[in-house]
Design a protein around this motif. Structure first.
Motif, PDB file in Angstrom:
ATOM      1  N   ILE A 154       4.990   0.382 -19.947  1.00 51.45           N
ATOM      2  CA  ILE A 154       4.918   1.590 -19.130  1.00 51.45           C
ATOM      3  C   ILE A 154       3.445   1.737 -18.742  1.00 51.45           C
ATOM      4  O   ILE A 154       2.577   1.883 -19.610  1.00 51.45           O
ATOM      5  CB  ILE A 154       5.420   2.830 -19.899  1.00 51.45           C
ATOM      6  CG1 ILE A 154       6.793   2.562 -20.530  1.00 51.45           C
ATOM      7  CG2 ILE A 154       5.433   4.042 -18.978  1.00 51.45           C
ATOM      8  CD1 ILE A 154       7.886   2.188 -19.564  1.00 51.45           C
ATOM      9  N   LEU A 155       3.179   1.656 -17.441  1.00 55.59           N
ATOM     10  CA  LEU A 155       1.807   1.620 -16.942  1.00 55.59           C
ATOM     11  C   LEU A 155       1.424   2.907 -16.234  1.00 55.59           C
ATOM     12  O   LEU A 155       2.259   3.555 -15.599  1.00 55.59           O
ATOM     13  CB  LEU A 155       1.643   0.452 -15.960  1.00 55.59           C
ATOM     14  CG  LEU A 155       2.000  -0.935 -16.492  1.00 55.59           C
ATOM     15  CD1 LEU A 155       1.932  -1.957 -15.370  1.00 55.59           C
ATOM     16  CD2 LEU A 155       1.085  -1.316 -17.640  1.00 55.59           C
ATOM     17  N   ASN A 156       0.151   3.243 -16.324  1.00 55.24           N
ATOM     18  CA  ASN A 156      -0.415   4.346 -15.562  1.00 55.24           C
ATOM     19  C   ASN A 156      -1.024   3.732 -14.301  1.00 55.24           C
ATOM     20  O   ASN A 156      -2.060   3.070 -14.383  1.00 55.24           O
ATOM     21  CB  ASN A 156      -1.483   5.060 -16.389  1.00 55.24           C
ATOM     22  CG  ASN A 156      -2.148   6.174 -15.629  1.00 55.24           C
ATOM     23  OD1 ASN A 156      -2.058   6.263 -14.402  1.00 55.24           O
ATOM     24  ND2 ASN A 156      -2.833   7.038 -16.349  1.00 55.24           N
ATOM     25  N   PRO A 157      -0.395   3.923 -13.129  1.00 54.06           N
ATOM     26  CA  PRO A 157      -0.887   3.298 -11.903  1.00 54.06           C
ATOM     27  C   PRO A 157      -2.330   3.645 -11.570  1.00 54.06           C
ATOM     28  O   PRO A 157      -3.056   2.828 -11.002  1.00 54.06           O
ATOM     29  CB  PRO A 157       0.060   3.803 -10.815  1.00 54.06           C
ATOM     30  CG  PRO A 157       1.229   4.350 -11.526  1.00 54.06           C
ATOM     31  CD  PRO A 157       0.783   4.727 -12.907  1.00 54.06           C
ATOM     32  N   ALA A 158      -2.768   4.839 -11.942  1.00 54.46           N
ATOM     33  CA  ALA A 158      -4.138   5.251 -11.635  1.00 54.46           C
ATOM     34  C   ALA A 158      -5.168   4.425 -12.409  1.00 54.46           C
ATOM     35  O   ALA A 158      -6.325   4.344 -12.012  1.00 54.46           O
ATOM     36  CB  ALA A 158      -4.322   6.734 -11.942  1.00 54.46           C
ATOM     37  N   MET A 159      -4.745   3.793 -13.490  1.00 50.46           N
ATOM     38  CA  MET A 159      -5.653   3.007 -14.330  1.00 50.46           C
ATOM     39  C   MET A 159      -5.635   1.517 -13.988  1.00 50.46           C
ATOM     40  O   MET A 159      -6.400   0.747 -14.562  1.00 50.46           O
ATOM     41  CB  MET A 159      -5.289   3.187 -15.804  1.00 50.46           C
ATOM     42  CG  MET A 159      -5.405   4.610 -16.304  1.00 50.46           C
ATOM     43  SD  MET A 159      -7.097   5.208 -16.379  1.00 50.46           S
ATOM     44  CE  MET A 159      -7.750   4.172 -17.667  1.00 50.46           C
ATOM     45  N   LEU A 160      -4.764   1.108 -13.074  1.00 52.86           N
ATOM     46  CA  LEU A 160      -4.677  -0.305 -12.714  1.00 52.86           C
ATOM     47  C   LEU A 160      -5.809  -0.675 -11.767  1.00 52.86           C
ATOM     48  O   LEU A 160      -6.117   0.065 -10.838  1.00 52.86           O
ATOM     49  CB  LEU A 160      -3.329  -0.611 -12.058  1.00 52.86           C
ATOM     50  CG  LEU A 160      -2.112  -0.482 -12.964  1.00 52.86           C
ATOM     51  CD1 LEU A 160      -0.837  -0.613 -12.137  1.00 52.86           C
ATOM     52  CD2 LEU A 160      -2.152  -1.509 -14.077  1.00 52.86           C
ATOM     53  N   LYS A 161      -6.394  -1.823 -12.018  1.00 54.70           N
ATOM     54  CA  LYS A 161      -7.423  -2.348 -11.121  1.00 54.70           C
ATOM     55  C   LYS A 161      -6.762  -3.442 -10.297  1.00 54.70           C
ATOM     56  O   LYS A 161      -6.103  -4.320 -10.825  1.00 54.70           O
ATOM     57  CB  LYS A 161      -8.587  -2.899 -11.934  1.00 54.70           C
ATOM     58  CG  LYS A 161      -9.300  -1.791 -12.682  1.00 54.70           C
ATOM     59  CD  LYS A 161     -10.534  -2.308 -13.363  1.00 54.70           C
ATOM     60  CE  LYS A 161     -11.411  -1.270 -13.901  1.00 54.70           C
ATOM     61  NZ  LYS A 161     -11.234  -0.381 -14.789  1.00 54.70           N
ATOM     62  N   GLY A 162      -6.897  -3.365  -9.009  1.00 52.88           N
ATOM     63  CA  GLY A 162      -6.238  -4.307  -8.113  1.00 52.88           C
ATOM     64  C   GLY A 162      -5.390  -3.544  -7.119  1.00 52.88           C
ATOM     65  O   GLY A 162      -5.346  -2.311  -7.121  1.00 52.88           O
ATOM     66  N   ASP A 163      -4.711  -4.280  -6.277  1.00 56.61           N
ATOM     67  CA  ASP A 163      -3.872  -3.672  -5.246  1.00 56.61           C
ATOM     68  C   ASP A 163      -2.411  -3.711  -5.656  1.00 56.61           C
ATOM     69  O   ASP A 163      -1.920  -4.729  -6.134  1.00 56.61           O
ATOM     70  CB  ASP A 163      -4.009  -4.441  -3.925  1.00 56.61           C
ATOM     71  CG  ASP A 163      -5.382  -4.298  -3.310  1.00 56.61           C
ATOM     72  OD1 ASP A 163      -6.015  -3.245  -3.503  1.00 56.61           O
ATOM     73  OD2 ASP A 163      -5.826  -5.252  -2.640  1.00 56.61           O
ATOM     74  N   ILE A 164      -1.724  -2.593  -5.455  1.00 61.25           N
ATOM     75  CA  ILE A 164      -0.273  -2.561  -5.609  1.00 61.25           C
ATOM     76  C   ILE A 164       0.303  -2.594  -4.200  1.00 61.25           C
ATOM     77  O   ILE A 164      -0.018  -1.736  -3.371  1.00 61.25           O
ATOM     78  CB  ILE A 164       0.208  -1.307  -6.355  1.00 61.25           C
ATOM     79  CG1 ILE A 164      -0.336  -1.316  -7.789  1.00 61.25           C
ATOM     80  CG2 ILE A 164       1.734  -1.244  -6.349  1.00 61.25           C
ATOM     81  CD1 ILE A 164       0.007  -0.079  -8.579  1.00 61.25           C
ATOM     82  N   ARG A 165       1.122  -3.599  -3.946  1.00 63.18           N
ATOM     83  CA  ARG A 165       1.765  -3.746  -2.642  1.00 63.18           C
ATOM     84  C   ARG A 165       3.270  -3.663  -2.830  1.00 63.18           C
ATOM     85  O   ARG A 165       3.831  -4.319  -3.700  1.00 63.18           O
ATOM     86  CB  ARG A 165       1.395  -5.079  -1.994  1.00 63.18           C
ATOM     87  CG  ARG A 165      -0.092  -5.198  -1.743  1.00 63.18           C
ATOM     88  CD  ARG A 165      -0.443  -6.518  -1.116  1.00 63.18           C
ATOM     89  NE  ARG A 165      -1.887  -6.745  -1.222  1.00 63.18           N
ATOM     90  CZ  ARG A 165      -2.455  -7.919  -1.157  1.00 63.18           C
ATOM     91  NH1 ARG A 165      -1.718  -9.002  -0.948  1.00 63.18           N
ATOM     92  NH2 ARG A 165      -3.751  -8.040  -1.279  1.00 63.18           N
ATOM     93  N   TRP A 166       3.905  -2.864  -1.983  1.00 68.86           N
ATOM     94  CA  TRP A 166       5.355  -2.706  -2.035  1.00 68.86           C
ATOM     95  C   TRP A 166       5.993  -3.740  -1.118  1.00 68.86           C
ATOM     96  O   TRP A 166       5.637  -3.838   0.047  1.00 68.86           O
ATOM     97  CB  TRP A 166       5.744  -1.298  -1.625  1.00 68.86           C
ATOM     98  CG  TRP A 166       5.367  -0.306  -2.682  1.00 68.86           C
ATOM     99  CD1 TRP A 166       4.148   0.258  -2.883  1.00 68.86           C
ATOM    100  CD2 TRP A 166       6.208   0.180  -3.719  1.00 68.86           C
ATOM    101  NE1 TRP A 166       4.181   1.076  -3.967  1.00 68.86           N
ATOM    102  CE2 TRP A 166       5.436   1.059  -4.505  1.00 68.86           C
ATOM    103  CE3 TRP A 166       7.543  -0.033  -4.047  1.00 68.86           C
ATOM    104  CZ2 TRP A 166       5.965   1.724  -5.609  1.00 68.86           C
ATOM    105  CZ3 TRP A 166       8.067   0.634  -5.148  1.00 68.86           C
ATOM    106  CH2 TRP A 166       7.284   1.496  -5.907  1.00 68.86           C
ATOM    107  N   VAL A 167       6.930  -4.501  -1.661  1.00 70.08           N
ATOM    108  CA  VAL A 167       7.563  -5.595  -0.936  1.00 70.08           C
ATOM    109  C   VAL A 167       9.062  -5.321  -0.832  1.00 70.08           C
ATOM    110  O   VAL A 167       9.713  -5.020  -1.839  1.00 70.08           O
ATOM    111  CB  VAL A 167       7.322  -6.939  -1.676  1.00 70.08           C
ATOM    112  CG1 VAL A 167       8.027  -8.072  -0.971  1.00 70.08           C
ATOM    113  CG2 VAL A 167       5.828  -7.211  -1.803  1.00 70.08           C
TER     114      VAL A 167
END
Length: 86
Positions: free
Chosen positions: A26-39
């Protein structure tokens, strides 16, 4: 590859067996480094997030949860799994 609260059970049933003992992070998106791309994945009729980064920072992991299963496959865990950490 990431999944959402709405798609993780379908993904688990598609790619894992209970004997694999998969875990959900279970991840906190605000803490992720990098790009999240919706496919868009037409074969599944859904959009899936993909993380473009070399690692997942440990601080982004809110919890590690074994996936629950029954005789028909993996089943959703309790909704509180997806609540933001406090």
């Amino acid at each position: 590859h990431l999944s959402t609260e709405e798609t993780y059970v379908e993904s688990a049933n598609r790619y894992f067996q209970p004997a694999d003992c998969p875990l959900a992070l279970i991840l906190n998106p605000a803490m992720l480094k990098g790009d999240i791309r919706w496919v868009d994945v037409a074969s599944r009729g859904a959009r899936f997030p993909h993380l473009y980064a070399s690692t997942i920072e440990i601080g982004a992991v809110q919890s590690v949860v074994p996936l629950e299963n029954n005789s028909e496959g993996f089943v959703p865990g309790p909704p509180e799994l997806f609540q933001p950490a406090t």
